[in-house]
Design a protein around this motif. Structure first.
Motif, short mmCIF file in Angstrom:
data_model
loop_
_atom_site.label_atom_id
_atom_site.label_comp_id
_atom_site.label_asym_id
_atom_site.label_seq_id
_atom_site.Cartn_x
_atom_site.Cartn_y
_atom_site.Cartn_z
N GLY A 124 0.82 -1.21 0.00
CA GLY A 124 0.00 0.00 0.00
C GLY A 124 0.84 1.24 0.00
N GLU A 125 0.23 2.35 0.36
CA GLU A 125 0.91 3.64 0.33
C GLU A 125 2.10 3.65 1.29
OE1 GLU A 125 -1.50 7.15 0.51
OE2 GLU A 125 -3.23 6.06 -0.27
N LEU A 126 3.12 4.36 0.88
CA LEU A 126 4.37 4.39 1.66
C LEU A 126 4.22 5.15 2.97
CD1 LEU A 126 7.35 3.64 1.87
CD2 LEU A 126 7.87 5.70 0.55
N ALA A 127 3.56 6.29 2.96
CA ALA A 127 3.48 7.13 4.17
C ALA A 127 2.95 6.38 5.39
CB ALA A 127 2.66 8.39 3.89
N GLU B 28 21.49 -0.65 10.09
CA GLU B 28 22.18 -0.93 8.84
C GLU B 28 22.01 0.22 7.87
OE1 GLU B 28 22.49 -5.08 7.24
OE2 GLU B 28 21.32 -4.18 5.61
N GLU B 29 23.09 0.55 7.19
CA GLU B 29 23.05 1.60 6.17
C GLU B 29 22.33 1.08 4.93
OE1 GLU B 29 27.12 2.69 5.52
OE2 GLU B 29 27.16 3.97 7.29
N THR B 30 21.83 2.00 4.13
CA THR B 30 21.14 1.64 2.89
C THR B 30 22.17 1.27 1.83
OG1 THR B 30 19.37 3.19 3.38
CG2 THR B 30 19.55 2.47 1.11
N PHE B 31 21.95 0.12 1.21
CA PHE B 31 22.79 -0.30 0.09
C PHE B 31 22.26 0.38 -1.16
CE2 PHE B 31 23.47 -3.18 -3.53
CZ PHE B 31 24.85 -3.23 -3.52
N VAL B 32 23.13 1.11 -1.86
CA VAL B 32 22.70 1.83 -3.06
C VAL B 32 23.03 0.99 -4.29
CG1 VAL B 32 22.96 3.94 -4.41
CG2 VAL B 32 23.08 4.03 -1.92
N ASN B 33 21.99 0.64 -5.01
CA ASN B 33 22.12 -0.14 -6.23
C ASN B 33 21.71 0.75 -7.39
OD1 ASN B 33 21.88 -1.88 -8.37
ND2 ASN B 33 20.74 -3.45 -7.25
N SER C 215 14.11 1.68 -5.64
CA SER C 215 14.06 0.84 -4.44
C SER C 215 14.97 1.40 -3.36
CB SER C 215 14.49 -0.60 -4.77
OG SER C 215 13.52 -1.21 -5.57
N ALA C 216 16.15 1.88 -3.76
CA ALA C 216 17.07 2.46 -2.78
C ALA C 216 16.47 3.69 -2.13
CB ALA C 216 18.40 2.80 -3.45
N LEU C 217 15.74 4.50 -2.90
CA LEU C 217 15.10 5.69 -2.34
C LEU C 217 14.02 5.31 -1.32
CD1 LEU C 217 14.84 7.97 -5.48
CD2 LEU C 217 16.23 8.36 -3.44
N VAL C 218 13.22 4.31 -1.64
CA VAL C 218 12.17 3.87 -0.72
C VAL C 218 12.80 3.30 0.55
CG1 VAL C 218 10.29 2.21 -0.38
CG2 VAL C 218 10.43 3.51 -2.50
N LEU C 219 13.85 2.50 0.37
CA LEU C 219 14.54 1.94 1.54
C LEU C 219 15.15 3.05 2.38
CD1 LEU C 219 15.47 -0.51 3.13
CD2 LEU C 219 17.43 -0.69 1.59
N GLY C 220 15.67 4.07 1.73
CA GLY C 220 16.22 5.21 2.46
C GLY C 220 15.16 5.94 3.28
#
Length: 173
Positions: A42-45, A70-75, A81-86
């Motif tokens: 669903g929505e991210l917020a 854990e730091e975000t792994f940037v792919n 996906s990296a932005l959402v994980l961040g």
């Protein structure tokens, strides 16, 4: 005699955020709790709000003295996906900051080296070593296992820094 410190490890994710709590005293690490915040789809917020509230409750309930995340792994191949994980990581950091508990950050490769001796270790290797290091018999979810690995990494780095007189800093190295 070594002082006991309670450490919360966090493996942030936008669908599942793992957490693991240990007590560390010298070379001895004892499992306290672990689990996973299931955030759904669903929505991210609303999912980010669940991370903030859920981790705030865990911090209040277990009263860790230090937190490791854990730091975000940037792919580059999947920047979205990296932005959402961040963003999920940011919600977790807000919960930590709101508690006032000191925080340390570790890259995934650092955690893998500390736990399995190999920065490219597979998830199963890390999970196996977490179970061995904490003498756990029960099955662990991958997210909780990763969070416990982050907490164990912090315990190791922290112990080394205490022995050598180096102040605790954000990053390892």
């Amino acid at each position: 005699m070594a002082t006991t410190v309670r450490i919360l490890g966090i493996d942030p994710g936008s669908r599942k955020t793992g957490y693991g709590i240990i007590e560390s005293s010298g070379h001895r690490n004892v499992h306290v709790a672990n689990g996973c915040l299931s955030l759904g789809d669903g929505e991210l917020a609303p999912r980010l709000l669940k991370i903030l509230r859920g981790l705030s409750e865990i911090i209040e309930e277990y009263a860790p003295e230090e937190v490791a995340i854990e730091e975000t792994f940037v792919n580059r191949a999947n920047a979205a996906s990296a932005l959402v994980l961040g963003q999920a990581r940011g919600a977790a950091i807000c919960a930590i900051a709101g508690s006032g508990v000191p925080m340390a950050e570790y890259a995934a490769a650092q955690v893998k080296v500390a736990i399995a001796g190999n920065g490219r270790a597979e998830k199963q290797q890390v999970q196996h070593m977490v179970k061995v290091l904490l003498n756990l018999q029960d099955k662990l979810s991958p997210d909780a296992s990763d969070a416990l690995a982050v907490a164990l990494t912090h315990a190791h780095v922290r112990g080394t820094r205490v022995k050598t007189g180096i102040a605790l800093s954000k990053a390892w190295g």
